[in-house]
Scaffold this motif. Structure first.
Motif: not given
Length: 228
Positions: A154-158, A164-165
């Motif tokens: 989850n941390q990596l995804a965040e 990406a933003t």
């Protein structure tokens, strides 16, 4: 003969109870009050334990030829038997815990999964966690790595989402100066006027040549009559 016929059902009852037993514990229940005995029976019943008082002679007959035969030496004085077919440590755990508040209850001995234990051995077994507690700990140990893995993902995804933003924003900022520089090359009214003024002298030079041609023309005309 009548006595033998009377004893047979009791012996068969005990034999059937210990046939598939995981554990069997013998206790001396003398001295317990009615309230204490009632409470003890309730706790054992709720744990699925069969608890009953039998004569030593009946248990002696039932124990012969079984794993419980090792309990025969403990058949002295009034005896009650606690039998569990599911949780091997439940009788020892409940009886030993109850004996801490009811000192009149005496642990004689028992057999757990085919092994005979004296009172001290049964006390040690009573300290083993219940099956539910062991399963809960096992489940917790299994879920812990999974939860940690999910947290890391989850941390990596965040972090990936933030990168990406930020990347398009950075590219937009880099492209902005180039876009702002482009209008500098466009033709403005002031630039057009400057170009017109620069081109004007070149255009004004053309009449000077025409003047020279006009000055030369009368000279030619003046020379023509002289020749005549």
């Amino acid at each position: 003969m009548a006595k033998v016929e009377f004893k047979k059902p009791v012996v068969e009852e005990i034999s059937a109870a210990i046939k598939d037993a995981q554990s069997v514990v013998l206790v001396d229940h003398r001295g317990l009050t009615v309230e204490q005995d009632t409470e003890l029976r309730k706790q054992l019943r709720e744990a699925g334990i069969n608890y009953k008082v039998y004569k030593n002679t009946m248990m002696n007959f039932a124990f012969k030829g079984t794993d419980c035969e090792g309990l025969v030496p403990y058949l002295k004085g009034p005896s009650a038997i606690a039998i569990s077919t599911e949780d091997a440590t439940a009788p020892a755990r409940i009886l030993c815990k109850f004996a801490k508040t009811a000192e009149q209850l005496e642990i004689k001995g028992g057999i757990v999964e085919g092994v005979v234990y004296d009172a001290a051995g049964i006390t040690n077994i009573s300290k083993v966690p219940s099956r539910e507690e062991l399963l809960s700990k096992l489940l917790g140990s299994i879920q812990s790595p999974i939860a940690n893995f999910a947290r890391v993902m989850n941390q990596l995804a965040e972090k990936g989402g933030a990168s990406a933003t930020e990347a398009p924003a950075a590219k937009a900022e880099e492209a902005a100066p180039a876009a702002e520089a482009a209008p500098a090359e466009e033709t403005t009214p002031a630039a057009e006027e400057a170009k017109t003024e620069e081109a004007a002298p070149a255009a004004e030079e053309a009449p000077a040549e025409e003047v020279k041609a006009e000055e030369a023309a009368p000279a030619e005309e003046a020379e023509a009559p002289a020749a005549e």
